[in-house]
Scaffold this motif. Structure first.
Motif, PDB file in Angstrom:
ATOM      1  N   VAL A  73      -4.306  11.530  -4.985  1.00  0.00           N
ATOM      2  CA  VAL A  73      -3.519  10.514  -4.293  1.00  0.00           C
ATOM      3  C   VAL A  73      -3.715  10.642  -2.781  1.00  0.00           C
ATOM      4  O   VAL A  73      -3.845   9.636  -2.075  1.00  0.00           O
ATOM      5  CB  VAL A  73      -2.024  10.600  -4.667  1.00  0.00           C
ATOM      6  N   PRO A  80       0.818  -1.231   0.000  1.00  0.00           N
ATOM      7  CA  PRO A  80       0.000   0.000   0.000  1.00  0.00           C
ATOM      8  C   PRO A  80       0.846   1.274   0.000  1.00  0.00           C
ATOM      9  O   PRO A  80       0.543   2.224  -0.723  1.00  0.00           O
ATOM     10  CB  PRO A  80      -0.822  -0.118   1.287  1.00  0.00           C
ATOM     11  N   GLN A  81       1.929   1.286   0.789  1.00  0.00           N
ATOM     12  CA  GLN A  81       2.803   2.460   0.815  1.00  0.00           C
ATOM     13  C   GLN A  81       3.515   2.651  -0.515  1.00  0.00           C
ATOM     14  O   GLN A  81       3.588   3.762  -1.040  1.00  0.00           O
ATOM     15  CB  GLN A  81       3.837   2.330   1.938  1.00  0.00           C
ATOM     16  N   PHE A 125      -0.752  14.196   3.792  1.00  0.00           N
ATOM     17  CA  PHE A 125      -0.121  13.334   2.801  1.00  0.00           C
ATOM     18  C   PHE A 125       1.294  13.809   2.491  1.00  0.00           C
ATOM     19  O   PHE A 125       2.219  13.003   2.405  1.00  0.00           O
ATOM     20  CB  PHE A 125      -0.954  13.268   1.517  1.00  0.00           C
ATOM     21  N   GLN A 172      -7.003   9.192  -1.933  1.00  0.00           N
ATOM     22  CA  GLN A 172      -6.890   7.732  -2.029  1.00  0.00           C
ATOM     23  C   GLN A 172      -6.237   7.154  -0.773  1.00  0.00           C
ATOM     24  O   GLN A 172      -6.585   6.062  -0.333  1.00  0.00           O
ATOM     25  CB  GLN A 172      -6.073   7.380  -3.274  1.00  0.00           C
ATOM     26  N   SER A 173      -5.310   7.915  -0.192  1.00  0.00           N
ATOM     27  CA  SER A 173      -4.608   7.445   1.004  1.00  0.00           C
ATOM     28  C   SER A 173      -5.422   7.635   2.275  1.00  0.00           C
ATOM     29  O   SER A 173      -5.044   7.138   3.338  1.00  0.00           O
ATOM     30  CB  SER A 173      -3.270   8.177   1.153  1.00  0.00           C
ATOM     31  N   LEU A 217       1.238   4.119  -3.120  1.00  0.00           N
ATOM     32  CA  LEU A 217       0.991   5.555  -2.947  1.00  0.00           C
ATOM     33  C   LEU A 217       2.195   6.391  -3.372  1.00  0.00           C
ATOM     34  O   LEU A 217       2.040   7.447  -3.997  1.00  0.00           O
ATOM     35  CB  LEU A 217       0.623   5.858  -1.489  1.00  0.00           C
ATOM     36  N   ALA A 225       2.286   6.363  -7.099  1.00  0.00           N
ATOM     37  CA  ALA A 225       1.184   7.176  -7.621  1.00  0.00           C
ATOM     38  C   ALA A 225       1.504   8.667  -7.492  1.00  0.00           C
ATOM     39  O   ALA A 225       1.184   9.460  -8.388  1.00  0.00           O
ATOM     40  CB  ALA A 225      -0.116   6.844  -6.882  1.00  0.00           C
ATOM     41  N   ALA A 226       2.147   9.054  -6.401  1.00  0.00           N
ATOM     42  CA  ALA A 226       2.483  10.464  -6.182  1.00  0.00           C
ATOM     43  C   ALA A 226       3.507  10.966  -7.196  1.00  0.00           C
ATOM     44  O   ALA A 226       3.531  12.152  -7.531  1.00  0.00           O
ATOM     45  CB  ALA A 226       3.016  10.665  -4.762  1.00  0.00           C
ATOM     46  N   LEU A 249       4.542  11.632   2.962  1.00  0.00           N
ATOM     47  CA  LEU A 249       5.436  11.420   1.835  1.00  0.00           C
ATOM     48  C   LEU A 249       6.855  11.869   2.185  1.00  0.00           C
ATOM     49  O   LEU A 249       7.831  11.195   1.825  1.00  0.00           O
ATOM     50  CB  LEU A 249       4.919  12.174   0.598  1.00  0.00           C
TER      51      LEU A 249
END
Length: 178
Positions: free
Chosen positions: A141, A123-124, A152, A144-145, A127, A130-131, A156
């Protein structure tokens, strides 16, 4: 397409695909924008294919491709020299020389980062990727998280620090030094 041409085409595609990211990164350091990189890469791919029969040693494909990429990038920049944002040819030669010199180190860094990304839980990792995807929308994104945009960005940042430390440790354990 005859069998020999098909074999050559397959060999070329295998070598080009294996080296495309490094060639693209090299070109990106020479031209002003990502779109310019895309334009130059199309030309490079065509030249590499057209001249592939001239390559004597397939083991030197990357070095040869970098040479072609350098000349194609410089030619593209010369054509665009009317733009005041384009650097002089002397400066571009210096950048190209330095990029070629640093490529082994950059490749080791990319490999170490890939290894560290693989260590992240799915999952991490999803993300993070995706970022940084082309045309990524951080708001989407973040949603989504399940985080706000601010939260976020903080998350990140922490993940990037973890990846940086992991990459450093990986490079150090492999004995890689710039």
């Amino acid at each position: 397409m005859d069998e020999e041409t098909a074999d050559q085409h397959e060999i070329f595609l295998t070598l080009f695909t294996a080296n495309e990211a490094a060639i693209r990164a090299f070109v990106r350091r020479l031209v002003p924008t990502r779109q310019d990189t895309e334009d130059v890469m199309q030309g490079i791919a065509l030249v590499l294919w057209r001249k592939f029969h001239e390559l004597d040693d397939r083991k030197s494909f990357r070095r040869w491709a970098f040479g072609v990429a350098r000349y194609e990038s410089l030619a593209w920049l010369r054509d665009k020299c009317r733009d005041r944002h384009v650097l002089s040819e002397d400066v571009l030669d210096l950048v190209a020389d330095e990029s070629t010199r640093c490529e082994a180190w950059l490749q080791a860094q990319r490999h170490a980062l890939d290894e560290c990304l693989e260590k992240l839980p799915q999952p991490q990792r999803g993300l993070v990727l995706a970022a940084y995807a082309p045309q990524a929308e951080i708001q989407r994104v973040a949603k989504q998280s399940g985080r706000t945009v601010g939260a976020f960005y903080q998350w990140l940042h922490r993940i990037r620090l973890q990846l940086l430390e992991c990459t450093r440790r990986t490079l150090q354990s492999e004995g890689c030094h710039e």
